[in-house]
Design a protein around this motif. Structure first.
Motif, PDB file in Angstrom:
ATOM      1  N   ARG A  20      -4.555  -2.944   8.943  1.00  0.00           N
ATOM      2  CA  ARG A  20      -4.284  -3.156   7.511  1.00  0.00           C
ATOM      3  C   ARG A  20      -5.398  -3.969   6.871  1.00  0.00           C
ATOM      4  NH1 ARG A  20      -0.041  -3.498   3.742  1.00  0.00           N
ATOM      5  NH2 ARG A  20      -0.439  -5.099   2.177  1.00  0.00           N
ATOM      6  N   ARG A  24      -7.950  -2.640   3.868  1.00  0.00           N
ATOM      7  CA  ARG A  24      -8.116  -3.273   2.555  1.00  0.00           C
ATOM      8  C   ARG A  24      -9.569  -3.666   2.310  1.00  0.00           C
ATOM      9  NH1 ARG A  24      -4.210  -7.026  -0.822  1.00  0.00           N
ATOM     10  NH2 ARG A  24      -5.682  -7.593  -2.432  1.00  0.00           N
ATOM     11  N   VAL A  38      -4.187  -2.255  -2.392  1.00  0.00           N
ATOM     12  CA  VAL A  38      -2.872  -2.516  -1.781  1.00  0.00           C
ATOM     13  C   VAL A  38      -2.229  -1.210  -1.326  1.00  0.00           C
ATOM     14  CG1 VAL A  38      -0.561  -3.417  -2.234  1.00  0.00           C
ATOM     15  CG2 VAL A  38      -2.550  -4.633  -3.110  1.00  0.00           C
ATOM     16  N   ARG A  39      -2.320  -0.164  -2.151  1.00  0.00           N
ATOM     17  CA  ARG A  39      -1.717   1.116  -1.785  1.00  0.00           C
ATOM     18  C   ARG A  39      -2.348   1.684  -0.513  1.00  0.00           C
ATOM     19  NH1 ARG A  39      -2.625   4.461  -7.009  1.00  0.00           N
ATOM     20  NH2 ARG A  39      -2.099   6.167  -5.578  1.00  0.00           N
ATOM     21  N   THR A  42      -1.362  -0.386   2.524  1.00  0.00           N
ATOM     22  CA  THR A  42       0.046  -0.169   2.883  1.00  0.00           C
ATOM     23  C   THR A  42       0.224   1.152   3.612  1.00  0.00           C
ATOM     24  OG1 THR A  42       0.731  -1.440   0.948  1.00  0.00           O
ATOM     25  CG2 THR A  42       2.379  -0.005   1.955  1.00  0.00           C
ATOM     26  N   SER A  45      -1.328   0.844   7.183  1.00  0.00           N
ATOM     27  CA  SER A  45      -0.556   0.014   8.109  1.00  0.00           C
ATOM     28  C   SER A  45       0.747   0.690   8.510  1.00  0.00           C
ATOM     29  CB  SER A  45      -0.271  -1.352   7.491  1.00  0.00           C
ATOM     30  OG  SER A  45       0.538  -1.205   6.339  1.00  0.00           O
ATOM     31  N   GLU A  46       1.391   1.430   7.572  1.00  0.00           N
ATOM     32  CA  GLU A  46       2.647   2.100   7.888  1.00  0.00           C
ATOM     33  C   GLU A  46       2.408   3.204   8.922  1.00  0.00           C
ATOM     34  OE1 GLU A  46       6.715   2.936   7.769  1.00  0.00           O
ATOM     35  OE2 GLU A  46       5.531   1.209   7.124  1.00  0.00           O
ATOM     36  N   GLN A 158      -1.095 -11.715   2.167  1.00  0.00           N
ATOM     37  CA  GLN A 158       0.111 -11.073   1.646  1.00  0.00           C
ATOM     38  C   GLN A 158       0.995 -12.072   0.899  1.00  0.00           C
ATOM     39  OE1 GLN A 158       2.244  -8.744   4.507  1.00  0.00           O
ATOM     40  NE2 GLN A 158       0.404  -7.771   5.334  1.00  0.00           N
TER      41      GLN A 158
END
Length: 593
Positions: A20, A24, A38-39, A42, A45-46, A158
């Motif tokens: 993640r 970024r 951020v998108r 995210t 990382s997911e 975060q």
């Protein structure tokens, strides 16, 4: 063509956190804004978490230059990984677990990689051009230095993001609270304003009642001495008590004429007061228009101020007997003709009559006088108002004749309107109910409306303009602004059809060059529907029509009004034909061209 920026194994939770962080950092270096960073982080990382939880995975960040410059993320994982994959091996598609990534990234795709593994590709279009080789090399070096960054750094970042978001939410909540307080204060002010307006309205009603009673009382009190002055002067002029010399006769005659003028003023004031107070009584009798015109002809001819002016009464033809107040109707026409004679120096004053809508008759008084400017055409119906100008020189008046005539016309179940242009004369149309007793019964029992030729918001006087050109719609309304009509506008065919069905206009001005649904299709749709089938249509177009197109249109329209060389006379002539076909144009016929 693509070049690798960074790759790593996905085995533990620490690997997911690091991934993640790397995602970024790469998004920031490639020029993505904060929300997009951020998108991307995210989504990465997911997917990395799911790949690491199912089996040992692998991730790689690449810079894709063609076909579209993008940030490309490839993840290798097992096909059995929790909800990542749907479908068979020969037709893989993203599973339900990839739904968030599909929402966050521009492109998400799957392909098999053999031995029970698959490759997941996610891409996001770059916000600007592909960076140069030096920037790419510097980014690779930074990523290698940060490879061992701790999870605590990412968690701290975060938390900072969450704190900033909370601060923004609190600021917005404070702004909403402030707006709510302002709205409450505004509402209280509006309520107070309504209360004040009601008080003002009540005060105005009381003042109006007092004015009406005052005028009525004073007028009654003035009538007695004025009658005495007129009677005594008449006795002297008739030499009842002896002869008068020439000078005395001239003086007494002046007294008598001034008394007559004063009595007319008092009578007008008293009539207005009675109408405003609701005490004006209508005494209907039966008479013919020919009898009315005969009496007016003899009464009004001596009023001609200029010798070169003819007073013409058109012979009424085919009109039934009237049943209304003859004295009040005669008073309306006397005022209109008297005004026309005062302000007409040459030409004629013509009085005519024609059947009107809703069992009414429309009397028209047309002159060739000075005319009235558009901005003054409503002012002349205000009490005691006279338009200033050279034409007023040598002309006397109180400004009560036209207001009283309009009130009397409304009292008789009708209305009074005018058409005029400076230098081209004026025409006054007075509509009254043919049978006052029948109109009164309908109005009293059913709430019926008066027959009217003035502009109102009923469909009978509405013209619908269907044209996508705003300038063309504006020009038509300005060109026809002196005619008492209400205009509705539509910028497309479907909107015009909807308004035609809802409003049921008196006529439609239709352009042929409409977007999507052209004028021919609109006309066909109008003719198919029973509700709009009989509405007269005028084609208003800039197209050069072929003979075939004209033959297709003319059986279904009133006429064709070209936009090129458009004149008011031509537009009015076609509009008159359309409206007279429905009996809505004063003095119109039912002919159509």
């Amino acid at each position: 063509m693509s070049s690798s920026l960074f790759q790593a194994e996905l085995r533990t939770g620490q690997d997911v956190v690091n991934t993640r962080q790397r995602g970024r950092h790469i998004a920031q270096a490639l020029g993505f804004e904060g929300p997009e960073q951020v998108r991307i982080a995210t989504a990465v990382s997911e997917v990395a978490r799911l790949a690491a939880s199912s089996t040992h995975g692998h991730i790689e960040f690449l810079l894709e230059e063609a076909p579209v410059p993008s940030l490309l993320v490839r993840v290798w994982a097992a096909e059995s990984g929790g909800g990542l994959v749907a479908g068979r091996a020969d037709s893989l598609r993203p599973g339900p677990a990839l739904a968030p990534a599909q929402l966050l990234m521009d492109r998400v795709a799957l392909r098999p990689d053999g031995e029970g593994r698959f490759v997941l590709e996610m891409a996001q279009r770059l916000p600007r051009a592909v960076p140069g080789p030096q920037v790419v090399e510097s980014l690779r070096a930074d990523l290698e230095r940060q490879r061992r960054a701790s999870a605590a750094d990412e968690l701290q970042r975060q938390n900072e993001e969450l704190l900033r978001t909370l601060e923004e939410l609190q600021a917005r909540k404070a702004e909403v609270d402030r707006l709510n307080r302002e709205l409450e204060e505004t509402n209280r002010g509006v309520v107070a304003l309504y209360a004040e307006l009601e008080e003002k309205a009540e005060a105005l009603r009381r003042a109006s009642d007092l004015k009406t009673r005052f005028i009525s009382n004073v007028s009654h009190e003035l009538r007695t001495p004025i009658s005495s002055v007129l009677n005594l002067s008449r006795l002297m002029l008739d030499r009842i008590d002896g002869p008068l010399n020439a000078e005395q006769e001239k003086q007494v005659l002046f007294i008598h004429q001034s008394g007559e003028a004063l009595r007319e003023l008092i009578d007008d004031l008293l009539d207005l007061a009675k109408i405003e107070s609701g005490r004006s009584e209508v005494l209907p009798t039966r008479f013919s228009v020919a009898e009315l015109f005969g009496a007016l002809r003899g009464m009004l001819r001596p009023l001609r101020v200029h010798e070169g002016v003819s007073l013409v009464f058109d012979e009424p033809e085919g009109l039934p007997e009237l049943h209304t107040d003859e004295r009040k109707l005669s008073q309306i026409l006397r005022n209109l003709v008297s005004n026309a004679l005062k302000f007409t120096t040459r030409g004629e004053v013509r009085v005519s009559v024609a059947p009107g809508p809703q069992d009414s008759v429309v009397f028209s008084v047309r002159d060739t006088g000075v005319g009235i400017a558009p901005e003054d055409q409503e002012r002349i119906f205000e009490e005691f108002v006279q338009v200033e100008g050279p034409h007023q020189q040598g002309v006397k008046g109180t400004g009560l004749g036209l207001p009283l005539s309009r009130r009397l016309a409304e009292l008789l179940g009708g209305s009074l309107i005018m058409e005029s242009q400076p230098g081209q004369g004026s025409t006054f149309h007075a509509a009254v109910s043919r049978d006052y007793t029948r109109w009164r019964g309908v109005a009293g029992e059913e709430g019926g409306s008066s027959p009217t030729v003035e502009q109102d918001f009923s469909p009978a006087r509405t013209v619908l303009i269907i044209d996508d050109d705003e300038v063309a719609r504006y020009l038509l309304q300005r060109l026809l602004s002196e005619v008492s009509l209400q205009f509705r506008e539509a910028a497309s065919g479907p909107e015009g059809l909807r308004l035609a069905g809802e409003v049921r206009p008196a006529t439609i001005l239709l352009d042929l060059s409409l977007p999507g649904m052209d004028g021919f299709e609109v006309l066909e749709a109008l003719r198919r529907e029973p509700a709009t089938r009989n509405i007269p249509v005028i084609i208003h177009t800039s197209r050069s029509l072929t003979e075939q197109e004209r033959g297709r249109l003319l059986p279904h329209v009133v006429g064709i009004l070209p936009k090129s060389g458009l004149t008011r006379d031509v537009a009015l002539e076609l509009l008159q034909q359309a409206l007279s076909g429905s009996g809505l144009w004063p003095g119109g016929t039912s002919s159509r061209t």
